[in-house]
Design a protein around this motif. Sequence first.
Motif, PDB file in Angstrom:
ATOM      1  N   GLY A  84       4.494 -52.976  26.542  1.00  0.00           N
ATOM      2  CA  GLY A  84       4.284 -52.938  27.982  1.00  0.00           C
ATOM      3  C   GLY A  84       4.957 -51.752  28.644  1.00  0.00           C
ATOM      4  O   GLY A  84       4.581 -51.355  29.742  1.00  0.00           O
ATOM      5  N   GLN A  85       5.947 -51.173  27.960  1.00  0.00           N
ATOM      6  CA  GLN A  85       6.665 -50.006  28.467  1.00  0.00           C
ATOM      7  C   GLN A  85       6.549 -48.806  27.528  1.00  0.00           C
ATOM      8  O   GLN A  85       6.344 -47.684  27.956  1.00  0.00           O
ATOM      9  N   LYS A  86       6.684 -49.079  26.237  1.00  0.00           N
ATOM     10  CA  LYS A  86       6.641 -48.026  25.226  1.00  0.00           C
ATOM     11  C   LYS A  86       5.728 -48.413  24.077  1.00  0.00           C
ATOM     12  O   LYS A  86       5.421 -49.598  23.875  1.00  0.00           O
ATOM     13  N   VAL A  87       5.307 -47.394  23.328  1.00  0.00           N
ATOM     14  CA  VAL A  87       4.608 -47.607  22.066  1.00  0.00           C
ATOM     15  C   VAL A  87       5.549 -47.181  20.945  1.00  0.00           C
ATOM     16  O   VAL A  87       6.087 -46.069  20.954  1.00  0.00           O
ATOM     17  N   TRP A  88       5.730 -48.090  19.976  1.00  0.00           N
ATOM     18  CA  TRP A  88       6.617 -47.849  18.844  1.00  0.00           C
ATOM     19  C   TRP A  88       5.781 -47.760  17.570  1.00  0.00           C
ATOM     20  O   TRP A  88       4.888 -48.582  17.347  1.00  0.00           O
ATOM     21  N   ILE A  89       6.074 -46.772  16.730  1.00  0.00           N
ATOM     22  CA  ILE A  89       5.390 -46.618  15.447  1.00  0.00           C
ATOM     23  C   ILE A  89       6.454 -46.603  14.358  1.00  0.00           C
ATOM     24  O   ILE A  89       7.352 -45.754  14.367  1.00  0.00           O
ATOM     25  N   TYR A  90       6.347 -47.553  13.442  1.00  0.00           N
ATOM     26  CA  TYR A  90       7.351 -47.679  12.385  1.00  0.00           C
ATOM     27  C   TYR A  90       6.705 -47.454  11.024  1.00  0.00           C
ATOM     28  O   TYR A  90       5.723 -48.105  10.659  1.00  0.00           O
ATOM     29  N   ASP A 128     -10.534 -33.271  28.185  1.00  0.00           N
ATOM     30  CA  ASP A 128      -9.699 -32.558  27.216  1.00  0.00           C
ATOM     31  C   ASP A 128      -8.735 -33.491  26.485  1.00  0.00           C
ATOM     32  O   ASP A 128      -7.705 -33.061  25.980  1.00  0.00           O
ATOM     33  N   GLY A 129      -9.073 -34.770  26.430  1.00  0.00           N
ATOM     34  CA  GLY A 129      -8.223 -35.719  25.727  1.00  0.00           C
ATOM     35  C   GLY A 129      -8.439 -35.675  24.226  1.00  0.00           C
ATOM     36  O   GLY A 129      -9.224 -34.873  23.715  1.00  0.00           O
ATOM     37  N   PRO A 130      -7.760 -36.552  23.473  1.00  0.00           N
ATOM     38  CA  PRO A 130      -7.851 -36.520  22.004  1.00  0.00           C
ATOM     39  C   PRO A 130      -9.150 -37.107  21.449  1.00  0.00           C
ATOM     40  O   PRO A 130      -9.427 -36.959  20.261  1.00  0.00           O
ATOM     41  N   PHE A 131      -9.941 -37.780  22.302  1.00  0.00           N
ATOM     42  CA  PHE A 131     -11.153 -38.419  21.824  1.00  0.00           C
ATOM     43  C   PHE A 131     -12.376 -37.921  22.580  1.00  0.00           C
ATOM     44  O   PHE A 131     -12.362 -37.789  23.793  1.00  0.00           O
ATOM     45  N   LYS A 132     -13.448 -37.656  21.826  1.00  0.00           N
ATOM     46  CA  LYS A 132     -14.716 -37.273  22.446  1.00  0.00           C
ATOM     47  C   LYS A 132     -15.447 -38.493  22.973  1.00  0.00           C
ATOM     48  O   LYS A 132     -15.991 -38.482  24.081  1.00  0.00           O
ATOM     49  N   SER A 133     -15.508 -39.523  22.143  1.00  0.00           N
ATOM     50  CA  SER A 133     -16.286 -40.697  22.518  1.00  0.00           C
ATOM     51  C   SER A 133     -15.820 -41.910  21.735  1.00  0.00           C
ATOM     52  O   SER A 133     -15.185 -41.789  20.684  1.00  0.00           O
ATOM     53  N   ARG A 156       6.530 -43.174  25.899  1.00  0.00           N
ATOM     54  CA  ARG A 156       6.186 -44.031  27.031  1.00  0.00           C
ATOM     55  C   ARG A 156       4.721 -44.427  26.946  1.00  0.00           C
ATOM     56  O   ARG A 156       3.856 -43.647  26.537  1.00  0.00           O
ATOM     57  N   LEU A 157       4.451 -45.655  27.338  1.00  0.00           N
ATOM     58  CA  LEU A 157       3.100 -46.201  27.253  1.00  0.00           C
ATOM     59  C   LEU A 157       2.102 -45.359  28.035  1.00  0.00           C
ATOM     60  O   LEU A 157       0.995 -45.089  27.569  1.00  0.00           O
ATOM     61  N   SER A 158       2.508 -44.894  29.219  1.00  0.00           N
ATOM     62  CA  SER A 158       1.608 -44.112  30.065  1.00  0.00           C
ATOM     63  C   SER A 158       1.200 -42.803  29.396  1.00  0.00           C
ATOM     64  O   SER A 158       0.106 -42.287  29.618  1.00  0.00           O
ATOM     65  N   GLN A 159       2.075 -42.262  28.554  1.00  0.00           N
ATOM     66  CA  GLN A 159       1.768 -41.024  27.830  1.00  0.00           C
ATOM     67  C   GLN A 159       0.952 -41.298  26.571  1.00  0.00           C
ATOM     68  O   GLN A 159       0.137 -40.483  26.158  1.00  0.00           O
ATOM     69  N   ALA A 160       1.184 -42.453  25.962  1.00  0.00           N
ATOM     70  CA  ALA A 160       0.585 -42.746  24.662  1.00  0.00           C
ATOM     71  C   ALA A 160      -0.827 -43.290  24.756  1.00  0.00           C
ATOM     72  O   ALA A 160      -1.645 -43.080  23.860  1.00  0.00           O
ATOM     73  N   LEU A 161      -1.138 -43.990  25.846  1.00  0.00           N
ATOM     74  CA  LEU A 161      -2.428 -44.659  25.914  1.00  0.00           C
ATOM     75  C   LEU A 161      -3.499 -43.799  26.557  1.00  0.00           C
ATOM     76  O   LEU A 161      -4.264 -43.134  25.889  1.00  0.00           O
ATOM     77  N   GLY A 162      -3.539 -43.814  27.918  1.00  0.00           N
ATOM     78  CA  GLY A 162      -4.615 -43.085  28.582  1.00  0.00           C
ATOM     79  C   GLY A 162      -5.961 -43.620  28.137  1.00  0.00           C
ATOM     80  O   GLY A 162      -6.147 -44.814  27.970  1.00  0.00           O
ATOM     81  N   ALA A 163      -6.888 -42.735  27.906  1.00  0.00           N
ATOM     82  CA  ALA A 163      -8.236 -43.139  27.489  1.00  0.00           C
ATOM     83  C   ALA A 163      -8.308 -43.193  25.971  1.00  0.00           C
ATOM     84  O   ALA A 163      -8.914 -42.358  25.315  1.00  0.00           O
ATOM     85  N   THR A 164      -7.650 -44.185  25.379  1.00  0.00           N
ATOM     86  CA  THR A 164      -7.628 -44.358  23.930  1.00  0.00           C
ATOM     87  C   THR A 164      -8.256 -45.692  23.556  1.00  0.00           C
ATOM     88  O   THR A 164      -8.442 -46.557  24.412  1.00  0.00           O
ATOM     89  N   PRO A 165      -8.559 -45.894  22.267  1.00  0.00           N
ATOM     90  CA  PRO A 165      -9.111 -47.186  21.856  1.00  0.00           C
ATOM     91  C   PRO A 165      -8.205 -48.360  22.198  1.00  0.00           C
ATOM     92  O   PRO A 165      -8.680 -49.428  22.597  1.00  0.00           O
ATOM     93  N   GLN A 214      12.247 -39.844  19.686  1.00  0.00           N
ATOM     94  CA  GLN A 214      11.738 -40.080  21.031  1.00  0.00           C
ATOM     95  C   GLN A 214      10.799 -38.948  21.409  1.00  0.00           C
ATOM     96  O   GLN A 214      11.174 -37.782  21.332  1.00  0.00           O
ATOM     97  N   GLN A 215       9.590 -39.293  21.810  1.00  0.00           N
ATOM     98  CA  GLN A 215       8.602 -38.268  22.168  1.00  0.00           C
ATOM     99  C   GLN A 215       8.336 -38.268  23.656  1.00  0.00           C
ATOM    100  O   GLN A 215       8.607 -39.217  24.340  1.00  0.00           O
TER     101      GLN A 215
END
Length: 202
Positions: free
Chosen positions: A82-88, A143-148, A99-108, A201-202
């Motif tokens: 809800g606040q961050k995305v963690w990858i282990y 200009d995001g990481p995904f075309k479609s 931060r979640l707002s940086q990691a998500l955006g228009a992603t799956p 931390q990114q």
Amino acid sequence: MKKLLIAAALAAATVAAHADAVQTLRAFVRDVKTGRAEFTQTVTSPDGARKKTSSGRFEFSRPDRFRFGYEKPFQQTIVADGQKVWIYDPDLNQVSSRRLSQALGATPAALLAGGSLESDFVLSNGGSQGGLEWAQATPRTPDGPFKSMKVGFRGAELAAVEIVDSFGQRSRLDFKGFEAGVALPADRFHFTVPAGADVLQQ
């Protein structure tokens, strides 16, 4: 004349079915607050020559909480709290977070577990393929990481997500045994850094 009427009726039914995929996606985002499923992910190189397959379990709780637990061929855990995305990555004993707002955006993940839809994606009909009805979701940010992205439904059940990234790489998630509206413990979306793990931390 009769054949023309039948053909027109079939065409109208096909258009209606495709339109339903967009409505099904809207209803999924609006009404399905929690869910879980097993998944198989297939990543195909831009030239189609190389494929990588992995599998695991996916869980989400709206808004902005999800968990991907990759089990094969290598373990990896991705948790949004809800606040961050963690990858282990247990093999490296390394954790990265942003931060979640940086990691998500228009992603799956935002499409499946986020709280917004129309603000991030342009929706259109994706047609029928492989026994599924597909809704096309094109990110509004060019200009995001995904075309479609395409989201496939079998009836009202989430069945697949297919993504093409900005490099032309294609990723497909096929879901099995999807359960909607299940009770999920809050700690499924809480991540605790393992002892001794390096944290980036990114």
